[in-house]
Design a protein around this motif. Structure first.
Motif, short mmCIF file in Angstrom:
data_model
loop_
_atom_site.label_atom_id
_atom_site.label_comp_id
_atom_site.label_asym_id
_atom_site.label_seq_id
_atom_site.Cartn_x
_atom_site.Cartn_y
_atom_site.Cartn_z
N LYS A 1 48.78 -52.36 -9.94
CA LYS A 1 49.11 -53.78 -9.75
C LYS A 1 47.97 -54.65 -10.26
CE LYS A 1 52.16 -53.58 -5.68
NZ LYS A 1 52.13 -52.26 -5.07
N CYS B 1 42.75 -49.46 -0.24
CA CYS B 1 43.12 -50.34 -1.36
C CYS B 1 43.15 -51.79 -0.88
CB CYS B 1 44.48 -49.94 -1.92
SG CYS B 1 44.93 -50.85 -3.41
N GLU C 1 53.06 -44.77 -5.86
CA GLU C 1 52.78 -44.79 -4.44
C GLU C 1 53.99 -45.17 -3.62
OE1 GLU C 1 50.91 -48.78 -5.79
OE2 GLU C 1 51.73 -47.01 -6.70
N GLU C 2 54.90 -45.91 -4.21
CA GLU C 2 56.04 -46.36 -3.42
C GLU C 2 57.27 -45.47 -3.57
OE1 GLU C 2 54.70 -48.28 -5.80
OE2 GLU C 2 53.95 -50.14 -4.95
N HIS D 1 44.28 -54.22 -2.34
CA HIS D 1 45.52 -54.94 -2.66
C HIS D 1 46.35 -55.17 -1.40
CE1 HIS D 1 45.48 -53.88 -7.24
NE2 HIS D 1 44.79 -54.97 -6.96
N ALA D 2 46.13 -54.32 -0.41
CA ALA D 2 46.61 -54.59 0.95
C ALA D 2 48.12 -54.77 1.09
CB ALA D 2 45.89 -55.83 1.50
N CYS D 3 48.89 -54.10 0.26
CA CYS D 3 50.35 -54.22 0.38
C CYS D 3 50.78 -53.73 1.77
CB CYS D 3 51.05 -53.40 -0.70
SG CYS D 3 50.46 -53.81 -2.36
N TYR E 1 53.52 -52.68 2.79
CA TYR E 1 54.42 -51.52 2.76
C TYR E 1 53.78 -50.26 2.18
CZ TYR E 1 54.56 -53.40 -1.96
OH TYR E 1 54.19 -53.89 -3.17
N CYS E 2 52.51 -50.29 1.84
CA CYS E 2 51.88 -49.18 1.11
C CYS E 2 52.02 -47.86 1.86
CB CYS E 2 50.40 -49.47 0.89
SG CYS E 2 49.56 -48.11 0.07
N ASN F 1 48.15 -42.74 -5.33
CA ASN F 1 47.79 -42.85 -3.93
C ASN F 1 47.17 -44.20 -3.63
OD1 ASN F 1 47.57 -42.04 -1.32
ND2 ASN F 1 46.02 -40.50 -1.65
N THR F 2 46.13 -44.55 -4.36
CA THR F 2 45.61 -45.91 -4.26
C THR F 2 45.39 -46.44 -5.67
OG1 THR F 2 43.32 -45.17 -4.14
CG2 THR F 2 44.50 -45.44 -2.05
N ASP F 3 45.23 -47.74 -5.77
CA ASP F 3 45.26 -48.37 -7.08
C ASP F 3 43.91 -48.25 -7.80
OD1 ASP F 3 45.51 -50.17 -9.26
OD2 ASP F 3 47.11 -51.21 -8.18
N PHE G 1 42.47 -49.72 6.10
CA PHE G 1 42.94 -49.26 4.78
C PHE G 1 42.69 -50.35 3.72
CE2 PHE G 1 46.11 -48.94 1.43
CZ PHE G 1 46.01 -47.61 1.07
S1 SF4 Z 1 47.88 -48.36 -3.39
FE1 SF4 Z 1 49.48 -49.56 -4.37
S2 SF4 Z 1 50.95 -50.05 -2.75
FE2 SF4 Z 1 49.04 -49.35 -1.78
S3 SF4 Z 1 47.90 -51.24 -1.32
FE3 SF4 Z 1 47.21 -50.49 -3.30
S4 SF4 Z 1 48.48 -51.50 -4.82
FE4 SF4 Z 1 49.49 -51.74 -2.85
#
Ligand code: SF4
Length: 371
Positions: free
Chosen positions: A162, A72, A354-355, A74-76, A78-79, A129-131, A96
């Protein structure tokens, strides 16, 4: 060679796929880099299956999911899905975020799998799991086909994202909601712009996501906000929580769910590197909270957080879901119609984000809700 619809998409570099871990799982079509997505490689694969039933009884156990992408952008930091990349012999950190597996045929496979089933699927979760609305979706446009297939078969579904790209598909989602139950949620956890860009560097801004909540509501659909994860000592002040809830309410959110940060192995190492770089003063406090193999914030912290945020959620009128006029409980449309083999309504499995840790998932069971 069979020409597929994605063949026409312009690419600037094409390499033969050379990922042994990936090749074991899928038919790899090609790996692609393009200037619009600097630093990202898309590995286009032909998925053999798309509807996934999460095994076991625990977190998400028994739930049906679809993940058009793996990895993903989005690269959070904390993912918690990071470690899933290791199964592909990619790493849970930068890979990732930048090595994205794209199931280019996912919509066709979903439609085929749904058509073959004798028993309907009770509900499908996207975004667990992923966005599904990460940036790649702007290029590959996989979700319209997935949504259309689910709607056509009357399969209830939820989307957690997100991605402000969700707006593109709102007319389709509103139409789908005429045929089946659709639950939408935006994940928006950080209301400090600098911190948000640091910890979720590939995501749309908080304002853009709140505007997406408003757009969902304007399309006539409910939209939850996932205030997840709440970061100890960073986003757990009363001022931050109150501001977050005020803005979510102002945007039109129909409910808010929250949970404290949890750090699984694979994610924890990546997160602690970020923390040491950005907030070294907090490293020891986090080490004492998330020590050893402990993934969850200590019970004492969660109790403290609940005592602080629950009254605020109530005060802002953002408790979860809509009330069932019969039972007084809170429920979602998507799970409201679920019945087990005996015809009794029941909560199948928590179909969550996911969180969300198991403790919060368990709490959601009583709420009869997807989110
Ligand atoms: S799956 Fe969700 S928490 Fe994980 S990187 Fe993507 S947006 Fe962020």
């Amino acid at each position: 060679m069979v020409r597929m619809r994605w063949d026409a998409q312009a690419v600037d570099a094409e390499e033969p796929a050379a990922l042994s871990g990936l090749a074991r799982l899928h038919d790899v079509v090609r790996s692609v880099r393009t200037p619009e997505f600097a630093g990202i490689t898309f590995h286009e694969v032909l998925a053999k299956t798309a509807l996934n039933r999460v095994p076991g009884q625990g977190f998400m156990g028994g739930a049906w999911t679809i993940n058009p992408y793996r990895g993903c952008s989005h690269a959070c930091v904390y993912c918690f899905a990071r470690r899933t990349h290791e199964y592909l012999e990619l790493d849970a950190g930068a890979d990732f975020d930048s090595e994205i597996i794209v199931k280019v045929n996912v919509a066709e496979v979903v439609a085929r799998e749904l058509a073959r089933r004798r028993e309907p699927i009770p509900a499908v979760a996207l975004g667990t799991n992923t966005d599904p609305y990460q940036r790649a979706e702007g290029r590959y446009r996989l979700m319209p086909g997935v949504v259309a297939a689910l709607a056509q078969h009357g399969t209830p579904f939820s989307i957690l994202t997100k991605g402000s790209l969700l707006r593109r598909d709102l007319p389709l989602l509103a139409e789908a909601a005429r045929h089946t139950a659709v639950d939408l949620a935006m994940s928006i956890a950080v209301y400090d712009d600098e911190l948000q860009q640091s910890i979720e560097p590939g995501t749309p801004s908080t304002s853009a996501r709140l505007a997406t909540v408003t757009a969902v509501r304007d399309a006539g659909l409910d939209c939850s906000v996932f205030l997840m994860p709440i970061l100890p000592y960073l986003t757990d002040t009363r001022a931050h929580l109150d501001e977050a809830l005020r803005r979510a309410k102002q945007a039109g959110a129909t409910s808010v769910l929250y949970t404290a940060l949890h750090l699984r192995p694979g994610t924890k190492e990546w997160f602690m590197m970020w923390l040491a770089r950005e907030h070294p003063e907090l490293v020891e406090r986090y080490r004492s909270m998330y020590y050893g193999t402990n993934s969850y914030a200590p019970a004492g912290y969660r109790t403290w957080l609940a005592a602080k945020i629950r009254p605020l959620i109530r005060a802002h009128g953002l408790e979860r879901g809509r009330e069932d006029p019969v039972t007084g409980g809170v429920r979602s449309r998507a799970l409201g119609g679920l019945r087990d083999a005996d015809g009794e309504r029941r909560m199948l499995a928590p179909v969550l984000a996911e969180e969300l840790p198991p403790s919060a998932a368990a709490a959601a069971i009583g709420g009869q809700t997807l989110f």
